[in-house]
Scaffold this motif. Sequence first.
Motif, PDB file in Angstrom:
ATOM      1  N   ASN A  70      36.114  47.429  37.619  1.00 39.62           N
ATOM      2  CA  ASN A  70      37.101  47.633  38.679  1.00 39.62           C
ATOM      3  C   ASN A  70      36.444  47.556  40.054  1.00 39.62           C
ATOM      4  O   ASN A  70      36.974  46.952  40.980  1.00 39.62           O
ATOM      5  CB  ASN A  70      37.811  48.980  38.517  1.00 39.62           C
ATOM      6  CG  ASN A  70      38.798  48.976  37.362  1.00 39.62           C
ATOM      7  OD1 ASN A  70      39.161  47.924  36.837  1.00 39.62           O
ATOM      8  ND2 ASN A  70      39.222  50.151  36.937  1.00 39.62           N
ATOM      9  N   ASN A 126      38.661  40.947  36.361  1.00 40.14           N
ATOM     10  CA  ASN A 126      39.727  41.121  35.379  1.00 40.14           C
ATOM     11  C   ASN A 126      39.143  41.093  33.979  1.00 40.14           C
ATOM     12  O   ASN A 126      38.227  40.316  33.702  1.00 40.14           O
ATOM     13  CB  ASN A 126      40.752  39.988  35.494  1.00 40.14           C
ATOM     14  CG  ASN A 126      41.593  40.175  36.735  1.00 40.14           C
ATOM     15  OD1 ASN A 126      41.930  41.286  37.098  1.00 40.14           O
ATOM     16  ND2 ASN A 126      41.918  39.075  37.396  1.00 40.14           N
ATOM     17  N   TYR A 127      39.660  41.942  33.112  1.00 38.34           N
ATOM     18  CA  TYR A 127      39.149  41.960  31.746  1.00 38.34           C
ATOM     19  C   TYR A 127      40.253  42.366  30.778  1.00 38.34           C
ATOM     20  O   TYR A 127      41.247  42.959  31.172  1.00 38.34           O
ATOM     21  CB  TYR A 127      37.973  42.948  31.634  1.00 38.34           C
ATOM     22  CG  TYR A 127      38.362  44.390  31.877  1.00 38.34           C
ATOM     23  CD1 TYR A 127      38.418  44.906  33.166  1.00 38.34           C
ATOM     24  CD2 TYR A 127      38.677  45.240  30.807  1.00 38.34           C
ATOM     25  CE1 TYR A 127      38.794  46.225  33.392  1.00 38.34           C
ATOM     26  CE2 TYR A 127      39.048  46.561  31.031  1.00 38.34           C
ATOM     27  CZ  TYR A 127      39.106  47.049  32.325  1.00 38.34           C
ATOM     28  OH  TYR A 127      39.485  48.346  32.552  1.00 38.34           O
ATOM     29  N   ASP A 128      40.059  42.007  29.522  1.00 41.73           N
ATOM     30  CA  ASP A 128      40.976  42.457  28.470  1.00 41.73           C
ATOM     31  C   ASP A 128      40.413  43.747  27.888  1.00 41.73           C
ATOM     32  O   ASP A 128      39.230  43.795  27.541  1.00 41.73           O
ATOM     33  CB  ASP A 128      41.043  41.421  27.339  1.00 41.73           C
ATOM     34  CG  ASP A 128      41.820  40.187  27.756  1.00 41.73           C
ATOM     35  OD1 ASP A 128      41.650  39.141  27.100  1.00 41.73           O
ATOM     36  OD2 ASP A 128      42.588  40.265  28.739  1.00 41.73           O
ATOM     37  N   SER A 143      36.064  44.167  40.962  1.00 43.30           N
ATOM     38  CA  SER A 143      37.339  43.420  40.914  1.00 43.30           C
ATOM     39  C   SER A 143      37.316  42.324  39.858  1.00 43.30           C
ATOM     40  O   SER A 143      37.780  41.199  40.095  1.00 43.30           O
ATOM     41  CB  SER A 143      37.640  42.781  42.288  1.00 43.30           C
ATOM     42  OG  SER A 143      37.688  43.759  43.275  1.00 43.30           O
ATOM     43  N   LYS A 177      40.755  35.349  32.627  1.00 43.16           N
ATOM     44  CA  LYS A 177      40.956  36.751  32.337  1.00 43.16           C
ATOM     45  C   LYS A 177      40.292  37.149  31.032  1.00 43.16           C
ATOM     46  O   LYS A 177      39.752  38.230  30.904  1.00 43.16           O
ATOM     47  CB  LYS A 177      42.454  37.060  32.299  1.00 43.16           C
ATOM     48  CG  LYS A 177      42.736  38.544  32.204  1.00 43.16           C
ATOM     49  CD  LYS A 177      44.222  38.829  32.204  1.00 43.16           C
ATOM     50  CE  LYS A 177      44.439  40.250  31.731  1.00 43.16           C
ATOM     51  NZ  LYS A 177      45.215  41.059  32.628  1.00 43.16           N
TER      52      LYS A 177
END
Lengths: 221, 231
Positions: B25, B30-32, B28, B3
């Motif tokens: 997005n 995930n990121y901080d 798809s 992540k």
Amino acid sequence: MAEEVVLFGVRGSPFTCRIEIALKLKGVQYKYINEDLDNKSPLLLKYNPVHKKVPVLVHNGKPVLESLVILEYIDETWQGYPILPEDPYERATARFWAKFIDDKCFPAIFKSCWGEEKEREKAVEEVSVVLKILEDELKEKKFFGGENVGLVDIVAVVIGFSLGVYEEAARVELLNKEKLPRLCNWIDDFLSNSFIKESLPPRDKLIAYLRNYYRSDNASK
Amino acid sequence: MAKNDVKVLGAWPSPYVMRPRIALNIKSVNYDFLEETFGSKSELLLQSNPVHKKVPVLIHGDKPICESMIIVEYIDEVWTSGPSILPSDPYDRAIQRFWAAYVDEKFFAAMKGLRSAQGEERKAFLDQVTEGLALLEEAFGKCSKGKAFFGGDRIGLLDIAFGSFLGWLKVTEKVNGVKLLDEAKTPGLVKWAERFCADAAVKSVMPETEKLLEVSKVLAAKMKGAPPPKN
């Protein structure tokens, strides 16, 4: 398939020059149409109704506009010489510096020579700052693109060629050889490249034209 | 994919910051999201974007990528298993890039001008914005070819470039008491805007207009100072 490639441009404009360099690097045959910006051709206005500007590349009847967009189009359409690197991170880096040159360097260079008198001094300082940033980015590379001319080098014709021409025409000093040794070496290598040399307009003619257009009493835009 | 391998440095009100978030997005990924404090710049930002010191910055592993549309193209090129953000045909790509550049250079300047202009100047900027929207309405017709988005069936580069301004467009409408996106003049864009804002990739990152309005008031009060960090 008979291919038709037409470039609408202005001799002397670094934005037009970029496209010629790219087409020549790719070995693309094209027809060049020179525009008079004070008297734009109906064809130019038809192909670029939004901005009414050059350069415009028309490929098989379809117009491509905006020099950075055109350069990417050329790289994607014709194989052979790679203008952009393959690695996504290197591509993003190249695009970043190309944008930096267009957004920050060229406007400052132009204003320092041809802007309103009260703007010029500040612009000269800004040129010094942005050129130093490019000097640092060049590091030990021969070209911004590495061993060979790439996107950033092509876009940097405003520094490789136009800067020197403007300096001489406007009698303004912008390039300090002591502070910018790498950039000066880069300019020499840039101007020695055969495809680039072929794409540059005659220097003296351009200097005379610039002096006349921007500094004469009846100059108009 | 860890992540925290992907980070976005930004500020929630910024349309420019929205762009890489929408792109991630779509893929798809995930990121901080590392939020910058309004009025100050973090060490990480200054290190990652020393040239401009602006958001957004995408940090992928240890590599910083700057400039919102450059980040979007990077995302499209790296995460190839997700839906494409740019079309495959070079000419179609050129069209998307052309209009994205138009949005950033001409349209945004007009919108910004309208927000801060007074009196006579307001009318001039309003005309520019209206003209810009007319051009974009026409572009929408040509690019979408009857489909939902500028990118076709799915959100693409130009949708992201232009759609990210919709929140501020609504703020401008409210503050100026004008209707910019109009069923009569820009019917295609009105429906497109609804679809864009409702899209799964956009919904979670599109700020509420009311919250943007509050930010707008704070900015107006500080108008004599420097503009907020965004590029």
